[in-house]
Design an enzyme around this catalytic site. Sequence first.
Site, PDB file in Angstrom:
ATOM      1  N   HIS A 155     -61.964 -15.600 -35.683  1.00  0.00           N
ATOM      2  CA  HIS A 155     -60.520 -15.301 -35.708  1.00  0.00           C
ATOM      3  C   HIS A 155     -60.277 -13.827 -36.028  1.00  0.00           C
ATOM      4  O   HIS A 155     -59.202 -13.458 -36.493  1.00  0.00           O
ATOM      5  CB  HIS A 155     -59.772 -16.127 -36.778  1.00  0.00           C
ATOM      6  N   ARG A 198     -62.178 -30.178 -38.090  1.00  0.00           N
ATOM      7  CA  ARG A 198     -63.428 -29.674 -38.690  1.00  0.00           C
ATOM      8  C   ARG A 198     -63.394 -29.798 -40.204  1.00  0.00           C
ATOM      9  O   ARG A 198     -62.346 -29.574 -40.823  1.00  0.00           O
ATOM     10  CB  ARG A 198     -63.641 -28.202 -38.313  1.00  0.00           C
ATOM     11  N   GLU A 240     -52.754 -12.625 -30.892  1.00  0.00           N
ATOM     12  CA  GLU A 240     -54.112 -12.226 -30.521  1.00  0.00           C
ATOM     13  C   GLU A 240     -54.149 -11.532 -29.164  1.00  0.00           C
ATOM     14  O   GLU A 240     -54.908 -10.585 -28.964  1.00  0.00           O
ATOM     15  CB  GLU A 240     -55.031 -13.460 -30.526  1.00  0.00           C
ATOM     16  N   ASN A 293     -58.383 -15.287 -21.841  1.00  0.00           N
ATOM     17  CA  ASN A 293     -59.087 -16.058 -22.864  1.00  0.00           C
ATOM     18  C   ASN A 293     -59.659 -17.290 -22.161  1.00  0.00           C
ATOM     19  O   ASN A 293     -58.961 -18.271 -21.940  1.00  0.00           O
ATOM     20  CB  ASN A 293     -58.096 -16.443 -23.970  1.00  0.00           C
ATOM     21  N   ARG A 339     -61.281 -12.091 -24.265  1.00  0.00           N
ATOM     22  CA  ARG A 339     -61.663 -12.579 -25.581  1.00  0.00           C
ATOM     23  C   ARG A 339     -63.095 -13.126 -25.485  1.00  0.00           C
ATOM     24  O   ARG A 339     -63.402 -13.914 -24.607  1.00  0.00           O
ATOM     25  CB  ARG A 339     -60.727 -13.695 -26.020  1.00  0.00           C
TER      26      ARG A 339
END
Length: 392
Positions: A175, A234, A374, A10, A86
């Site tokens: 996601h 965010r 993940e 990743n 990823r």
Amino acid sequence: MTRKHILVLNSGSSSVKYRLLSMGEEPAKGAEAGEAVRLASGTVERIGEAGSPVADHGQALRAVADELERVGFGLDSEELIAIGHRVVHGGTAFTEPTLITDRVVEKIKKLVPLAPLHNPANVEGIQVARRLRPDLPQVGVFDTAFHCTIPEAAATYAIDRATAERYGIRRYGFHGTSHAYVSREAARLADRPDPNVIVLHLGNGASVSAVAAGRCVETSMGMTPLEGLVMGTRSGDVDPGVLVHLRREARMRTEEVDGLLNRRSGLLGLCGDNDMRAVERRVAEGDPDAELALSVYCHRIRKYVGAYYAVLGTVDVIAFTAGVGENSALVRERALAGLEALGIALDPGLNAAGKGLISADGSRVKVAVIPTDEELEIARQTLEVVSRNGRG
Ligand code: AMP
């Protein structure tokens, strides 16, 4: 039984996370991958920062290779059958995990305008890994891919269609790897086949998805990972008129608006802390700013749960995952309190324990805490692609 090793990478702009997994036997079609064992994992940080020993992604992957060598699984090991990467934005071009070729790399580069913070680092990681092991199959696993099944009605912004098409403006969702993994795990808890599931991925970034019979039908992040829930830094949903107002009245430049909404909003913007643990501590002390931040955060989740309940018609399982979802009993409690009429009731003791099922006995909708993984999901999808291509 032959073990097959898969390296998951990743690659972010300033860090590379890696995990080496031993995947066991090849899964039968449609079946789960064999039991996976973690052989090594870690993060190389501060890439390219002043004073950092890691100048670029090339050096970062060298450091990963050295670390794997040190624990006895060098990059040249015969058991290593593939590298799974990823990739954040797959646009409309990539709707499933994809074997990397020169053409695939070019296509991922073309998507950089849609994910300027993420895709360049993902490409960098892929290119360096391909230079290190040109003979090894490499697979891109896209954060957007799981959401490619959302219907046009949910994916389309109601703006001028020609403009939208010209600039790739539509809802993609993110996601996806986590939503895929957690929704599949959650479906096992349901009492009927092909259940409807709502997944709440509440980490530093946060998103919710509605999944019907394994297919995603709605998700809260949009063209970018800014839409939807309140996050660490965010804003999530704001009236788009706010942006126009800030440009016109505050004379903010594009970069300033971007910085405000992505890095100085959310929990941080509301109370000065972006870590939910700190927010909870302050709430316990009666701090009004932290209280407002927590209530805006939980209200937004509740609103989405209601909306996705209506999108699905009926819900069998609600699953909480990621840093906040897995650890904050307070957020789970506040987000779902008072929804008994919708068949949603938490068991306070189980919620406090926060493992597996947390709904009350009589709750028609099962509520569960399901840790996301993940890297394992990327490894599974990578194994599937190489097996399908006869490369495993
Ligand atoms: P993630 O992006 O999934 O790693 O989630 C990171 C976030 O999870 C952190 O920024 C915290 O806000 C939150 N978090 C981690 N541990 C806890 C905890 N024990 N209680 C509440 N929030 C937590």
